[in-house]
Design a protein around this motif. Sequence first.
Motif, PDB file in Angstrom:
ATOM      1  N   VAL A   1      45.736  12.330  25.614  1.00  0.00           N
ATOM      2  CA  VAL A   1      45.676  13.754  26.332  1.00  0.00           C
ATOM      3  C   VAL A   1      46.330  13.893  27.523  1.00  0.00           C
ATOM      4  O   VAL A   1      46.677  12.845  28.453  1.00  0.00           O
ATOM      5  CB  VAL A   1      43.845  13.923  26.988  1.00  0.00           C
ATOM      6  N   SER A   2      47.113  14.764  27.622  1.00  0.00           N
ATOM      7  CA  SER A   2      47.809  15.240  28.867  1.00  0.00           C
ATOM      8  C   SER A   2      46.859  15.978  29.537  1.00  0.00           C
ATOM      9  O   SER A   2      45.595  16.441  29.345  1.00  0.00           O
ATOM     10  CB  SER A   2      48.841  16.387  28.368  1.00  0.00           C
ATOM     11  N   TRP A   3      47.083  15.720  31.168  1.00  0.00           N
ATOM     12  CA  TRP A   3      46.091  16.135  31.957  1.00  0.00           C
ATOM     13  C   TRP A   3      46.444  16.707  33.111  1.00  0.00           C
ATOM     14  O   TRP A   3      47.797  16.590  33.447  1.00  0.00           O
ATOM     15  CB  TRP A   3      45.029  15.149  32.293  1.00  0.00           C
ATOM     16  N   GLN A   4      45.792  17.778  33.947  1.00  0.00           N
ATOM     17  CA  GLN A   4      46.164  18.224  35.050  1.00  0.00           C
ATOM     18  C   GLN A   4      45.330  17.688  36.150  1.00  0.00           C
ATOM     19  O   GLN A   4      43.773  18.140  35.998  1.00  0.00           O
ATOM     20  CB  GLN A   4      46.358  19.938  35.097  1.00  0.00           C
ATOM     21  N   ALA A   5      45.541  17.709  37.405  1.00  0.00           N
ATOM     22  CA  ALA A   5      44.875  17.200  38.586  1.00  0.00           C
ATOM     23  C   ALA A   5      45.472  17.617  39.833  1.00  0.00           C
ATOM     24  O   ALA A   5      46.474  18.006  39.946  1.00  0.00           O
ATOM     25  CB  ALA A   5      44.476  15.676  38.500  1.00  0.00           C
ATOM     26  N   ILE A   6      44.470  17.374  40.775  1.00  0.00           N
ATOM     27  CA  ILE A   6      44.704  17.700  42.054  1.00  0.00           C
ATOM     28  C   ILE A   6      44.503  16.645  43.019  1.00  0.00           C
ATOM     29  O   ILE A   6      43.630  15.885  43.026  1.00  0.00           O
ATOM     30  CB  ILE A   6      44.142  18.824  42.695  1.00  0.00           C
ATOM     31  N   PHE A   7      45.662  16.079  43.782  1.00  0.00           N
ATOM     32  CA  PHE A   7      45.567  14.979  44.660  1.00  0.00           C
ATOM     33  C   PHE A   7      45.724  15.222  46.126  1.00  0.00           C
ATOM     34  O   PHE A   7      46.405  16.490  46.276  1.00  0.00           O
ATOM     35  CB  PHE A   7      46.876  13.958  44.177  1.00  0.00           C
ATOM     36  N   VAL A   8      45.325  14.529  47.328  1.00  0.00           N
ATOM     37  CA  VAL A   8      45.826  14.767  48.400  1.00  0.00           C
ATOM     38  C   VAL A   8      46.406  13.271  49.015  1.00  0.00           C
ATOM     39  O   VAL A   8      46.337  12.398  48.182  1.00  0.00           O
ATOM     40  CB  VAL A   8      44.770  14.986  49.293  1.00  0.00           C
ATOM     41  N   PRO A   9      47.513  13.441  50.058  1.00  0.00           N
ATOM     42  CA  PRO A   9      47.898  12.130  50.552  1.00  0.00           C
ATOM     43  C   PRO A   9      46.810  11.002  50.750  1.00  0.00           C
ATOM     44  O   PRO A   9      45.542  11.369  51.308  1.00  0.00           O
ATOM     45  CB  PRO A   9      48.497  12.464  51.885  1.00  0.00           C
ATOM     46  N   ALA A  10      47.123   9.756  50.564  1.00  0.00           N
ATOM     47  CA  ALA A  10      46.136   8.717  50.825  1.00  0.00           C
ATOM     48  C   ALA A  10      45.747   8.698  52.297  1.00  0.00           C
ATOM     49  O   ALA A  10      46.553   9.194  53.139  1.00  0.00           O
ATOM     50  CB  ALA A  10      46.619   7.254  50.605  1.00  0.00           C
ATOM     51  N   ASN A  11      44.512   8.400  52.586  1.00  0.00           N
ATOM     52  CA  ASN A  11      43.886   8.168  53.987  1.00  0.00           C
ATOM     53  C   ASN A  11      43.443   9.757  54.299  1.00  0.00           C
ATOM     54  O   ASN A  11      43.247  10.075  55.612  1.00  0.00           O
ATOM     55  CB  ASN A  11      44.670   7.693  54.835  1.00  0.00           C
ATOM     56  N   THR A  12      43.443  10.770  53.529  1.00  0.00           N
ATOM     57  CA  THR A  12      43.028  12.088  53.963  1.00  0.00           C
ATOM     58  C   THR A  12      41.407  11.772  54.402  1.00  0.00           C
ATOM     59  O   THR A  12      40.882  11.152  53.336  1.00  0.00           O
ATOM     60  CB  THR A  12      43.235  13.174  52.948  1.00  0.00           C
ATOM     61  N   PRO A  13      40.816  12.300  55.337  1.00  0.00           N
ATOM     62  CA  PRO A  13      39.497  12.276  55.601  1.00  0.00           C
ATOM     63  C   PRO A  13      38.525  12.491  54.468  1.00  0.00           C
ATOM     64  O   PRO A  13      38.699  13.559  53.750  1.00  0.00           O
ATOM     65  CB  PRO A  13      39.339  13.282  56.580  1.00  0.00           C
ATOM     66  N   ALA A  14      37.395  11.900  54.224  1.00  0.00           N
ATOM     67  CA  ALA A  14      36.524  12.039  53.185  1.00  0.00           C
ATOM     68  C   ALA A  14      35.835  13.193  53.035  1.00  0.00           C
ATOM     69  O   ALA A  14      35.950  14.113  52.099  1.00  0.00           O
ATOM     70  CB  ALA A  14      35.533  10.882  53.271  1.00  0.00           C
ATOM     71  N   PRO A  15      35.595  13.956  54.248  1.00  0.00           N
ATOM     72  CA  PRO A  15      35.121  15.276  54.245  1.00  0.00           C
ATOM     73  C   PRO A  15      36.043  16.528  53.828  1.00  0.00           C
ATOM     74  O   PRO A  15      35.571  17.409  53.068  1.00  0.00           O
ATOM     75  CB  PRO A  15      34.752  15.591  55.722  1.00  0.00           C
ATOM     76  N   VAL A  16      37.241  16.021  53.798  1.00  0.00           N
ATOM     77  CA  VAL A  16      38.332  17.331  53.427  1.00  0.00           C
ATOM     78  C   VAL A  16      38.321  17.054  51.729  1.00  0.00           C
ATOM     79  O   VAL A  16      38.165  17.926  51.210  1.00  0.00           O
ATOM     80  CB  VAL A  16      39.706  16.681  53.912  1.00  0.00           C
ATOM     81  N   ILE A  17      38.430  15.793  51.385  1.00  0.00           N
ATOM     82  CA  ILE A  17      38.284  15.735  49.837  1.00  0.00           C
ATOM     83  C   ILE A  17      36.901  16.234  49.321  1.00  0.00           C
ATOM     84  O   ILE A  17      37.010  17.068  48.340  1.00  0.00           O
ATOM     85  CB  ILE A  17      38.489  14.237  49.567  1.00  0.00           C
ATOM     86  N   GLU A  18      35.824  15.806  49.986  1.00  0.00           N
ATOM     87  CA  GLU A  18      34.753  16.508  49.445  1.00  0.00           C
ATOM     88  C   GLU A  18      34.585  18.130  49.283  1.00  0.00           C
ATOM     89  O   GLU A  18      34.126  18.659  48.451  1.00  0.00           O
ATOM     90  CB  GLU A  18      33.245  15.767  50.410  1.00  0.00           C
ATOM     91  N   ARG A  19      34.946  18.537  50.376  1.00  0.00           N
ATOM     92  CA  ARG A  19      35.026  19.970  50.624  1.00  0.00           C
ATOM     93  C   ARG A  19      35.994  20.670  49.581  1.00  0.00           C
ATOM     94  O   ARG A  19      35.650  21.498  48.527  1.00  0.00           O
ATOM     95  CB  ARG A  19      35.518  20.434  51.889  1.00  0.00           C
ATOM     96  N   LEU A  20      37.190  20.116  49.239  1.00  0.00           N
ATOM     97  CA  LEU A  20      38.170  20.608  48.450  1.00  0.00           C
ATOM     98  C   LEU A  20      37.461  20.500  46.989  1.00  0.00           C
ATOM     99  O   LEU A  20      37.730  21.502  46.202  1.00  0.00           O
ATOM    100  CB  LEU A  20      39.310  19.778  48.634  1.00  0.00           C
ATOM    101  N   HIS A  21      36.786  19.177  46.695  1.00  0.00           N
ATOM    102  CA  HIS A  21      36.451  19.059  45.251  1.00  0.00           C
ATOM    103  C   HIS A  21      35.371  19.934  45.102  1.00  0.00           C
ATOM    104  O   HIS A  21      35.337  20.642  43.947  1.00  0.00           O
ATOM    105  CB  HIS A  21      35.808  17.655  45.306  1.00  0.00           C
ATOM    106  N   LYS A  22      34.408  20.255  45.872  1.00  0.00           N
ATOM    107  CA  LYS A  22      33.437  21.268  46.006  1.00  0.00           C
ATOM    108  C   LYS A  22      33.852  22.603  45.584  1.00  0.00           C
ATOM    109  O   LYS A  22      33.458  23.277  44.483  1.00  0.00           O
ATOM    110  CB  LYS A  22      32.619  21.054  47.025  1.00  0.00           C
ATOM    111  N   GLU A  23      34.817  23.133  46.383  1.00  0.00           N
ATOM    112  CA  GLU A  23      35.301  24.527  46.376  1.00  0.00           C
ATOM    113  C   GLU A  23      35.974  24.835  45.239  1.00  0.00           C
ATOM    114  O   GLU A  23      35.880  25.839  44.354  1.00  0.00           O
ATOM    115  CB  GLU A  23      36.020  24.802  47.333  1.00  0.00           C
ATOM    116  N   ILE A  24      36.976  23.690  44.702  1.00  0.00           N
ATOM    117  CA  ILE A  24      37.867  23.853  43.477  1.00  0.00           C
ATOM    118  C   ILE A  24      37.043  23.852  42.147  1.00  0.00           C
ATOM    119  O   ILE A  24      37.128  24.796  41.229  1.00  0.00           O
ATOM    120  CB  ILE A  24      38.992  22.858  43.348  1.00  0.00           C
TER     121      ILE A  24
END
Length: 330
Positions: free
Chosen positions: A256-279
Amino acid sequence: MQRRTLIHTAVATLAAAALPVWAQGNWPTGKAITYLVPFPAGGTTDVLGRLIAQQLGTTLGTSVIIDNKGGAGGSVGSEIAARAAPDGYTMLGGTISSHAINVSLYPKIGYDPIKSFSPVTLIGTNPVVLVVNQNSPYKTLKDVVNAAKAKASSGGLSSASAGTGTSQHLALELMAYKSGVKFTHIPYKGSGPAIQDVIGGQVDMMFDTTVVAGPHIQSGKLRAIAVTSAKRLASMPDVPTVAESGVPGLQDFEVVSWQAIFVPANTPAPVIERLHKEIRTILAKPDMQEKLKNFGMEPADLTPPQIASFQKAEVDKWAQVIKAANIKPD
Protein backbone atom coordinates in the motif's frame (compact mmCIF):
# COMPACT_ATOMS: atom_id res chain seq x y z
CA MET A 1 14.15 32.14 50.81
CA GLN A 2 10.96 34.06 50.25
CA ARG A 3 12.33 35.51 46.99
CA ARG A 4 13.37 32.02 45.74
CA THR A 5 9.95 30.67 46.65
CA LEU A 6 8.24 33.44 44.72
CA ILE A 7 10.44 32.80 41.68
CA HIS A 8 9.78 29.04 41.72
CA THR A 9 6.07 29.65 42.14
CA ALA A 10 6.04 32.09 39.23
CA VAL A 11 7.95 29.67 36.97
CA ALA A 12 5.65 26.79 37.87
CA THR A 13 2.61 28.95 37.23
CA LEU A 14 3.91 30.02 33.83
CA ALA A 15 4.72 26.43 32.87
CA ALA A 16 1.28 25.22 33.93
CA ALA A 17 -0.35 28.05 32.01
CA ALA A 18 1.67 27.30 28.87
CA LEU A 19 0.67 23.66 28.53
CA PRO A 20 -3.06 24.20 27.87
CA VAL A 21 -2.19 26.60 25.05
CA TRP A 22 -1.02 23.65 22.99
CA ALA A 23 -3.89 21.48 24.14
CA GLN A 24 -6.68 23.90 23.39
CA GLY A 25 -7.34 27.33 21.93
CA ASN A 26 -5.07 29.15 19.50
CA TRP A 27 -1.45 28.26 18.77
CA PRO A 28 0.86 30.12 21.20
CA THR A 29 1.95 32.95 18.90
CA GLY A 30 0.77 34.57 15.72
CA LYS A 31 3.58 32.87 13.78
CA ALA A 32 2.42 30.81 10.79
CA ILE A 33 2.90 27.04 10.71
CA THR A 34 4.87 25.77 7.71
CA TYR A 35 3.47 22.60 6.15
CA LEU A 36 6.30 21.26 4.00
CA VAL A 37 5.29 19.18 0.99
CA PRO A 38 8.37 17.36 -0.38
CA PHE A 39 6.86 17.07 -3.87
CA PRO A 40 5.81 19.52 -6.60
CA ALA A 41 2.43 21.23 -6.47
CA GLY A 42 -0.54 19.36 -7.90
CA GLY A 43 0.28 15.86 -6.67
CA THR A 44 -1.66 13.86 -4.09
CA THR A 45 0.55 14.91 -1.15
CA ASP A 46 0.19 18.57 -2.13
CA VAL A 47 -3.58 18.45 -2.61
CA LEU A 48 -4.12 16.62 0.67
CA GLY A 49 -1.87 19.09 2.45
CA ARG A 50 -3.83 22.06 1.16
CA LEU A 51 -7.16 20.52 2.13
CA ILE A 52 -5.93 19.89 5.66
CA ALA A 53 -3.99 23.15 6.07
CA GLN A 54 -6.96 25.36 5.30
CA GLN A 55 -9.14 23.84 8.01
CA LEU A 56 -6.32 23.30 10.49
CA GLY A 57 -5.35 26.96 10.35
CA THR A 58 -8.88 27.98 11.30
CA THR A 59 -8.93 25.52 14.20
CA LEU A 60 -5.54 26.56 15.58
CA GLY A 61 -6.09 30.28 15.05
CA THR A 62 -3.03 30.78 12.88
CA SER A 63 -2.06 30.42 9.23
CA VAL A 64 -0.82 27.06 7.93
CA ILE A 65 1.25 27.73 4.82
CA ILE A 66 2.09 25.05 2.25
CA ASP A 67 5.73 25.10 1.12
CA ASN A 68 6.60 22.80 -1.79
CA LYS A 69 10.19 21.53 -1.74
CA GLY A 70 10.31 18.71 -4.27
CA GLY A 71 13.25 16.57 -5.34
CA ALA A 72 14.78 13.08 -4.98
CA GLY A 73 11.50 11.32 -4.33
CA GLY A 74 10.64 13.55 -1.38
CA SER A 75 14.09 13.52 0.19
CA VAL A 76 14.88 17.22 -0.34
CA GLY A 77 11.85 18.58 1.48
CA SER A 78 12.09 15.92 4.17
CA GLU A 79 15.66 16.92 4.97
CA ILE A 80 14.57 20.53 5.35
CA ALA A 81 11.82 19.47 7.75
CA ALA A 82 14.21 17.25 9.72
CA ARG A 83 16.49 20.24 10.36
CA ALA A 84 13.66 22.59 11.37
CA ALA A 85 13.19 23.62 14.98
CA PRO A 86 10.91 21.21 16.90
CA ASP A 87 8.77 24.07 18.11
CA GLY A 88 5.33 23.22 16.74
CA TYR A 89 5.67 25.40 13.65
CA THR A 90 6.85 22.85 11.09
CA MET A 91 4.85 19.94 9.68
CA LEU A 92 5.73 17.57 6.84
CA GLY A 93 3.61 15.58 4.42
CA GLY A 94 5.45 12.26 4.34
CA THR A 95 4.85 9.26 2.11
CA ILE A 96 5.97 5.69 1.54
CA SER A 97 8.72 7.13 -0.68
CA SER A 98 10.12 9.79 1.64
CA HIS A 99 9.69 7.82 4.86
CA ALA A 100 10.15 4.15 3.95
CA ILE A 101 11.79 3.64 0.56
CA ASN A 102 14.33 6.42 0.02
CA VAL A 103 16.60 5.49 2.92
CA SER A 104 17.44 2.23 1.13
CA LEU A 105 17.23 3.54 -2.42
CA TYR A 106 19.48 6.60 -2.29
CA PRO A 107 23.15 6.26 -1.26
CA LYS A 108 22.91 9.25 1.06
CA ILE A 109 19.98 11.25 2.37
CA GLY A 110 20.25 13.96 5.00
CA TYR A 111 17.80 12.50 7.49
CA ASP A 112 16.74 9.29 9.17
CA PRO A 113 13.09 8.56 8.27
CA ILE A 114 12.44 7.23 11.77
CA LYS A 115 14.84 9.02 14.13
CA SER A 116 14.52 12.48 12.55
CA PHE A 117 10.73 12.68 12.91
CA SER A 118 7.76 12.03 15.13
CA PRO A 119 4.56 10.81 13.45
CA VAL A 120 1.37 12.81 13.88
CA THR A 121 -1.22 10.98 11.82
CA LEU A 122 -1.64 8.54 8.96
CA ILE A 123 -3.96 10.21 6.47
CA GLY A 124 -4.73 7.05 4.53
CA THR A 125 -3.43 4.19 2.44
CA ASN A 126 -3.73 3.60 -1.27
CA PRO A 127 -3.26 0.10 -2.71
CA VAL A 128 -2.06 -0.38 -6.25
CA VAL A 129 -3.69 -2.54 -8.88
CA LEU A 130 -2.05 -4.69 -11.56
CA VAL A 131 -3.50 -3.89 -14.98
CA VAL A 132 -3.09 -5.07 -18.57
CA ASN A 133 -4.59 -3.64 -21.74
CA GLN A 134 -8.06 -4.71 -22.85
CA ASN A 135 -6.74 -7.01 -25.61
CA SER A 136 -4.23 -8.80 -23.41
CA PRO A 137 -4.54 -12.58 -23.24
CA TYR A 138 -3.90 -12.47 -19.48
CA LYS A 139 -6.99 -12.60 -17.30
CA THR A 140 -5.59 -13.77 -13.95
CA LEU A 141 -2.39 -13.38 -12.01
CA LYS A 142 -1.60 -17.03 -12.69
CA ASP A 143 -1.80 -16.21 -16.43
CA VAL A 144 0.67 -13.36 -15.91
CA VAL A 145 3.12 -15.44 -13.88
CA ASN A 146 2.97 -18.42 -16.24
CA ALA A 147 3.56 -16.17 -19.25
CA ALA A 148 6.51 -14.52 -17.50
CA LYS A 149 8.01 -17.95 -16.80
CA ALA A 150 7.54 -19.00 -20.42
CA LYS A 151 9.33 -15.85 -21.61
CA ALA A 152 12.07 -15.93 -18.97
CA SER A 153 14.84 -16.32 -21.54
CA SER A 154 13.85 -13.02 -23.14
CA GLY A 155 13.39 -11.10 -19.87
CA GLY A 156 9.84 -12.13 -19.05
CA LEU A 157 6.90 -9.77 -19.35
CA SER A 158 7.49 -6.02 -19.38
CA SER A 159 6.03 -3.82 -16.65
CA ALA A 160 5.85 -0.03 -16.65
CA SER A 161 6.09 2.24 -13.62
CA ALA A 162 6.02 5.93 -12.76
CA GLY A 163 9.74 5.74 -12.04
CA THR A 164 12.44 3.76 -10.28
CA GLY A 165 11.78 3.39 -6.57
CA THR A 166 8.09 4.28 -6.73
CA SER A 167 5.48 2.10 -5.05
CA GLN A 168 4.46 0.86 -8.52
CA HIS A 169 8.00 -0.29 -9.22
CA LEU A 170 8.54 -1.87 -5.82
CA ALA A 171 5.22 -3.72 -5.99
CA LEU A 172 6.60 -5.43 -9.10
CA GLU A 173 9.93 -6.18 -7.46
CA LEU A 174 8.25 -7.58 -4.36
CA MET A 175 6.10 -9.86 -6.50
CA ALA A 176 9.16 -11.01 -8.44
CA TYR A 177 11.12 -11.54 -5.21
CA LYS A 178 8.40 -13.56 -3.50
CA SER A 179 7.32 -15.60 -6.52
CA GLY A 180 10.80 -16.17 -7.95
CA VAL A 181 9.59 -14.98 -11.37
CA LYS A 182 11.47 -12.31 -13.33
CA PHE A 183 9.95 -9.32 -15.10
CA THR A 184 11.47 -6.48 -17.12
CA HIS A 185 10.92 -3.13 -15.41
CA ILE A 186 10.44 -0.11 -17.68
CA PRO A 187 10.51 3.17 -15.73
CA TYR A 188 8.79 6.30 -17.04
CA LYS A 189 8.72 9.89 -15.83
CA GLY A 190 5.29 9.69 -14.26
CA SER A 191 2.21 7.49 -14.36
CA GLY A 192 0.60 9.30 -17.29
CA PRO A 193 2.95 8.22 -20.11
CA ALA A 194 3.50 4.82 -18.48
CA ILE A 195 -0.15 3.84 -18.39
CA GLN A 196 -0.74 5.14 -21.90
CA ASP A 197 1.85 2.68 -23.20
CA VAL A 198 0.10 -0.14 -21.34
CA ILE A 199 -3.19 0.92 -22.92
CA GLY A 200 -1.48 1.04 -26.30
CA GLY A 201 0.05 -2.41 -25.87
CA GLN A 202 3.69 -1.26 -25.98
CA VAL A 203 4.16 -2.63 -22.43
CA ASP A 204 2.59 -5.81 -21.08
CA MET A 205 1.38 -4.59 -17.71
CA MET A 206 1.71 -2.14 -14.86
CA PHE A 207 1.03 -1.69 -11.16
CA ASP A 208 -0.55 1.70 -10.53
CA THR A 209 -2.71 3.47 -7.99
CA THR A 210 -6.47 3.08 -8.17
CA VAL A 211 -6.67 6.85 -8.65
CA VAL A 212 -4.78 6.66 -11.95
CA ALA A 213 -5.85 3.24 -13.21
CA GLY A 214 -9.47 3.34 -12.02
CA PRO A 215 -10.93 5.51 -14.80
CA HIS A 216 -9.21 3.41 -17.49
CA ILE A 217 -10.54 0.22 -15.91
CA GLN A 218 -14.05 1.66 -15.85
CA SER A 219 -13.79 2.76 -19.49
CA GLY A 220 -12.69 -0.72 -20.55
CA LYS A 221 -9.26 0.34 -21.80
CA LEU A 222 -7.54 -1.65 -19.06
CA ARG A 223 -8.28 -4.96 -17.37
CA ALA A 224 -7.67 -5.22 -13.62
CA ILE A 225 -5.82 -8.41 -12.69
CA ALA A 226 -5.30 -8.05 -8.94
CA VAL A 227 -5.12 -5.47 -6.15
CA THR A 228 -2.26 -5.34 -3.66
CA SER A 229 -4.34 -4.69 -0.54
CA ALA A 230 -4.93 -7.35 2.11
CA LYS A 231 -8.65 -7.32 1.33
CA ARG A 232 -10.64 -6.66 -1.82
CA LEU A 233 -11.53 -3.04 -2.45
CA ALA A 234 -15.12 -1.86 -2.09
CA SER A 235 -14.66 0.06 -5.34
CA MET A 236 -13.46 -3.10 -7.16
CA PRO A 237 -15.22 -6.02 -5.43
CA ASP A 238 -14.74 -8.39 -8.38
CA VAL A 239 -10.98 -7.91 -8.55
CA PRO A 240 -9.09 -10.46 -6.40
CA THR A 241 -6.14 -9.58 -4.20
CA VAL A 242 -2.65 -10.76 -5.12
CA ALA A 243 -2.63 -12.83 -1.94
CA GLU A 244 -5.72 -14.84 -2.95
CA SER A 245 -4.50 -15.46 -6.50
CA GLY A 246 -3.11 -18.90 -5.67
CA VAL A 247 0.40 -18.09 -6.90
CA PRO A 248 3.01 -19.81 -4.68
CA GLY A 249 4.94 -17.37 -2.50
CA LEU A 250 2.35 -14.60 -2.65
CA GLN A 251 0.03 -15.74 0.15
CA ASP A 252 0.96 -12.79 2.40
CA PHE A 253 1.55 -10.23 -0.36
CA GLU A 254 0.51 -6.69 0.47
CA VAL A 255 1.62 -3.31 -0.86
CA VAL A 256 0.00 0.00 0.00
CA SER A 257 1.17 3.47 -0.78
CA TRP A 258 0.48 5.84 2.10
CA GLN A 259 0.27 9.46 3.12
CA ALA A 260 1.15 10.68 6.60
CA ILE A 261 2.04 13.81 8.54
CA PHE A 262 5.22 14.16 10.59
CA VAL A 263 6.90 16.80 12.73
CA PRO A 264 10.62 17.14 13.56
CA ALA A 265 11.87 14.80 16.30
CA ASN A 266 11.68 16.22 19.84
CA THR A 267 8.59 18.27 19.09
CA PRO A 268 6.73 18.56 22.44
CA ALA A 269 4.21 15.78 23.10
CA PRO A 270 1.32 18.25 23.69
CA VAL A 271 1.92 19.63 20.19
CA ILE A 272 1.74 16.18 18.61
CA GLU A 273 -1.35 15.27 20.62
CA ARG A 274 -3.16 18.45 19.64
CA LEU A 275 -2.25 18.16 15.96
CA HIS A 276 -3.27 14.49 15.91
CA LYS A 277 -6.63 15.28 17.49
CA GLU A 278 -7.44 18.22 15.23
CA ILE A 279 -6.34 16.55 11.99
CA ARG A 280 -8.27 13.37 12.80
CA THR A 281 -11.35 15.54 13.38
CA ILE A 282 -10.84 17.20 9.99
CA LEU A 283 -10.34 13.89 8.20
CA ALA A 284 -13.47 12.40 9.80
CA LYS A 285 -15.73 15.02 8.23
CA PRO A 286 -18.03 13.60 5.51
CA ASP A 287 -16.71 15.94 2.81
CA MET A 288 -13.11 14.96 3.59
CA GLN A 289 -14.03 11.28 3.62
CA GLU A 290 -15.55 11.72 0.19
CA LYS A 291 -12.41 13.47 -1.07
CA LEU A 292 -10.22 10.66 0.27
CA LYS A 293 -12.49 8.16 -1.44
CA ASN A 294 -12.08 10.06 -4.71
CA PHE A 295 -8.31 9.75 -4.25
CA GLY A 296 -8.79 5.99 -3.98
CA MET A 297 -7.56 6.09 -0.40
CA GLU A 298 -8.56 3.80 2.42
CA PRO A 299 -9.08 5.55 5.81
CA ALA A 300 -6.44 4.86 8.45
CA ASP A 301 -6.94 5.87 12.07
CA LEU A 302 -3.75 4.93 13.93
CA THR A 303 -2.23 6.48 17.03
CA PRO A 304 1.25 8.03 16.71
CA PRO A 305 2.91 4.98 18.37
CA GLN A 306 1.04 2.66 16.00
CA ILE A 307 2.19 4.75 13.03
CA ALA A 308 5.78 4.50 14.26
CA SER A 309 5.53 0.68 14.37
CA PHE A 310 3.89 0.59 10.93
CA GLN A 311 6.59 2.84 9.47
CA LYS A 312 9.44 0.77 10.90
CA ALA A 313 7.96 -2.38 9.37
CA GLU A 314 7.71 -0.58 6.02
CA VAL A 315 11.34 0.58 6.16
CA ASP A 316 12.53 -2.95 6.92
CA LYS A 317 10.30 -4.50 4.24
CA TRP A 318 11.47 -2.27 1.40
CA ALA A 319 15.12 -2.41 2.47
CA GLN A 320 14.97 -6.17 1.94
CA VAL A 321 13.30 -5.84 -1.48
CA ILE A 322 15.63 -3.09 -2.71
CA LYS A 323 18.71 -5.06 -1.66
CA ALA A 324 17.45 -8.34 -3.17
CA ALA A 325 16.54 -6.69 -6.46
CA ASN A 326 19.67 -4.47 -6.47
CA ILE A 327 17.55 -1.42 -7.29
CA LYS A 328 19.47 1.77 -8.02
CA PRO A 329 18.04 5.29 -8.45
CA ASP A 330 17.88 6.71 -12.00
